[in-house]
Design a protein around this motif. Structure first.
Motif, PDB file in Angstrom:
ATOM      1  N   ILE A  86       0.925  -1.120   0.336  1.00  0.00           N
ATOM      2  CA  ILE A  86      -0.559   0.040   0.251  1.00  0.00           C
ATOM      3  C   ILE A  86       0.998   1.577   0.255  1.00  0.00           C
ATOM      4  O   ILE A  86       1.958   1.486   0.972  1.00  0.00           O
ATOM      5  CB  ILE A  86      -0.820   0.060   0.836  1.00  0.00           C
ATOM      6  N   THR A 173      -1.060  -0.726  -3.877  1.00  0.00           N
ATOM      7  CA  THR A 173      -2.597   0.113  -4.601  1.00  0.00           C
ATOM      8  C   THR A 173      -2.064   1.659  -3.396  1.00  0.00           C
ATOM      9  O   THR A 173      -1.550   1.328  -2.826  1.00  0.00           O
ATOM     10  CB  THR A 173      -3.555  -0.157  -3.399  1.00  0.00           C
ATOM     11  N   ILE A 175      -3.045   4.813  -2.398  1.00  0.00           N
ATOM     12  CA  ILE A 175      -4.217   5.865  -1.676  1.00  0.00           C
ATOM     13  C   ILE A 175      -4.027   7.726  -1.408  1.00  0.00           C
ATOM     14  O   ILE A 175      -2.787   7.452  -0.583  1.00  0.00           O
ATOM     15  CB  ILE A 175      -5.328   5.056  -0.473  1.00  0.00           C
ATOM     16  N   ILE A 183      -8.951   5.932  -3.572  1.00  0.00           N
ATOM     17  CA  ILE A 183      -8.037   5.651  -4.587  1.00  0.00           C
ATOM     18  C   ILE A 183      -7.054   5.902  -5.553  1.00  0.00           C
ATOM     19  O   ILE A 183      -8.207   6.404  -6.615  1.00  0.00           O
ATOM     20  CB  ILE A 183      -8.817   4.313  -4.414  1.00  0.00           C
ATOM     21  N   LEU A 186      -5.049   0.824  -8.911  1.00  0.00           N
ATOM     22  CA  LEU A 186      -5.901  -0.043  -6.893  1.00  0.00           C
ATOM     23  C   LEU A 186      -4.529  -1.150  -7.406  1.00  0.00           C
ATOM     24  O   LEU A 186      -3.650  -1.442  -8.544  1.00  0.00           O
ATOM     25  CB  LEU A 186      -6.852  -1.292  -8.472  1.00  0.00           C
ATOM     26  N   ASP A 190      -6.107  -5.637  -1.664  1.00  0.00           N
ATOM     27  CA  ASP A 190      -7.900  -5.212  -2.310  1.00  0.00           C
ATOM     28  C   ASP A 190      -8.534  -3.672  -0.967  1.00  0.00           C
ATOM     29  O   ASP A 190      -8.271  -3.872  -0.363  1.00  0.00           O
ATOM     30  CB  ASP A 190      -8.748  -6.414  -2.025  1.00  0.00           C
ATOM     31  N   LYS A 191      -9.003  -2.966  -2.275  1.00  0.00           N
ATOM     32  CA  LYS A 191      -9.428  -1.997  -1.581  1.00  0.00           C
ATOM     33  C   LYS A 191     -11.075  -2.380  -0.738  1.00  0.00           C
ATOM     34  O   LYS A 191     -10.637  -1.145   0.162  1.00  0.00           O
ATOM     35  CB  LYS A 191     -10.050  -0.453  -2.748  1.00  0.00           C
ATOM     36  N   ILE A 194      -9.301  -2.072   2.949  1.00  0.00           N
ATOM     37  CA  ILE A 194      -8.569  -0.943   3.469  1.00  0.00           C
ATOM     38  C   ILE A 194      -9.850   0.117   3.327  1.00  0.00           C
ATOM     39  O   ILE A 194     -10.377   0.597   4.859  1.00  0.00           O
ATOM     40  CB  ILE A 194      -8.235  -0.021   1.642  1.00  0.00           C
ATOM     41  N   SER A 195     -11.014  -0.169   2.562  1.00  0.00           N
ATOM     42  CA  SER A 195     -12.805   0.211   3.367  1.00  0.00           C
ATOM     43  C   SER A 195     -13.006   0.086   4.796  1.00  0.00           C
ATOM     44  O   SER A 195     -13.593   1.014   5.192  1.00  0.00           O
ATOM     45  CB  SER A 195     -13.627  -0.306   2.553  1.00  0.00           C
ATOM     46  N   ILE A 204     -12.496   5.719  -6.126  1.00  0.00           N
ATOM     47  CA  ILE A 204     -11.722   5.668  -7.007  1.00  0.00           C
ATOM     48  C   ILE A 204     -11.813   6.189  -8.353  1.00  0.00           C
ATOM     49  O   ILE A 204     -12.817   7.169  -8.483  1.00  0.00           O
ATOM     50  CB  ILE A 204     -12.044   4.202  -7.775  1.00  0.00           C
TER      51      ILE A 204
END
Ligand code: AMP
Ligand code: MG
Length: 308
Positions: A86, A173, A175, A183, A186, A190-191, A194-195, A204
């Protein structure tokens, strides 16, 4: 990996030279992030436009505190995912020593903590963070092994630290935490994970009109031959890629994972595209990839790779 190679790499970096380093995502082309000379070399070697800012790699928080303003969202994600795939875009501090070429004189900086023992050992020997974009010529496929890097740069760089095949095989990824979390690329994380930590749905924003960033360029990650997505039938002489192994003895046939495991698919993605290109195929067809999880990141790369 013997210690003397790590030491040798640190000496090259101290002299403002660039060396290739292994990470869990893809191989990076590293240089001293405080040095204008080293950072300019990275752009030149990659033939990368100076407007496409670099990611700076850190081994510890204390060093990062010199360069960026850290906020709550950062700490939440850092605790959960770092070191790992990340990258955070943060506000840069006024008195930071980061070379202005790293981020095209912007007020923000992209930073990450790579998870690879060799590169962590290397960074622990240095008194500065390292700028390290992927170790490929701009818009080519990203390298996931030392031999991929050799194909990209040959003798143009003094050293490639060999750390085996990248475990994740896809870029990080990205952010932005400058304002509301967004974001920007990608990637390997996996986003949705993060969420969950930030307890909100994430916007995104992959294409921005001004300040186009490297992973956001329309033609990117390209094997240099046309890529046809969502293919159902193969055309003659086309290489065909599937996610899991089907009964097929055709020499044109390649699969990314025996049983269709997501992490294997991502890990074998770039190396399979590179293998096909090197075998001299003139085009590639790939079956549909479900637009979920890592599939989102793969489809994004395929779309850019298939741009003409
Ligand atoms: P690469 O190192 O080749 O994987 O690409 C670097 C990535 O870092 C690009 O895709 C950009 O999206 C991102 N990046 C670098 N600096 C910034 C920044 N200041 N703001 C937003 N994104 C950035
Ligand atoms: Mg790149």
């Amino acid at each position: 990996m013997n210690q003397s190679n790590i030491k040798k790499a640190s000496k090259y970096l101290d002299k403002n030279m660039c060396v290739a380093i292994p990470t869990e995502t893809v191989y990076g082309l590293a240089g001293n992030a405080y040095s204008d000379i080293a950072v300019k070399k990275i752009y030149k070697l990659k033939k990368r436009p100076l407007t496409n800012s670099l990611i700076v790699h850190y081994s510890n928080l204390d060093l990062l505190k010199n360069d960026c303003i850290l906020n709550n969202n950062f700490y939440l994600l850092y605790k959960k995912f770092c070191p790992g795939p990340i990258t955070f875009v943060l506000k840069i501090k006024k008195n930071s020593k980061i070379s202005k070429h790293v981020n095209n004189k912007n007020k923000t900086l992209a930073v990450r903590f790579p998870k690879h023992k060799i590169t962590q050992k290397l960074m622990n020997k240095l008194s500065y963070p390292i700028a390290a974009p992927s170790a490929n010529i701009f818009s080519n496929l990203s390298p996931v092994s030392a031999s991929d890097v050799k194909e990209e740069f040959g003798k143009k760089i003094p050293m490639i630290l060999d750390g085996g095949i990248c475990k994740i095989g896809l870029e990080s990824t990205i952010i932005s935490l400058v304002n509301k979390p967004v974001i920007l690329r990608l990637g390997g994380l996996d986003k949705n994970k993060i969420s969950k930590i930030l307890k909100k749905n994430l916007k995104i924003k992959l294409y921005s009109k001004k300040n186009i960033l490297p992973g956001q360029s329309k033609l990117h990650y390209s094997p240099g031959i046309p890529v046809r997505m969502n293919a159902k039938k193969i055309k003659k002489d086309e290489a065909f890629i599937t996610l899991k192994k089907y009964k097929n003895s055709d020499k044109n046939y390649f699969y990314l994972s025996k049983k269709g495991k997501k992490n294997e698919i991502a890990k074998n993605f770039y190396s399979t595209l590179r293998k096909i290109k090197n075998k001299g195929y003139k085009s590639i067809a790939i079956e549909n990839i479900n637009n979920k999880g890592i599939g989102l990141a793969l489809n994004d790369r395929l779309k850019r790779a298939s741009k003409k």
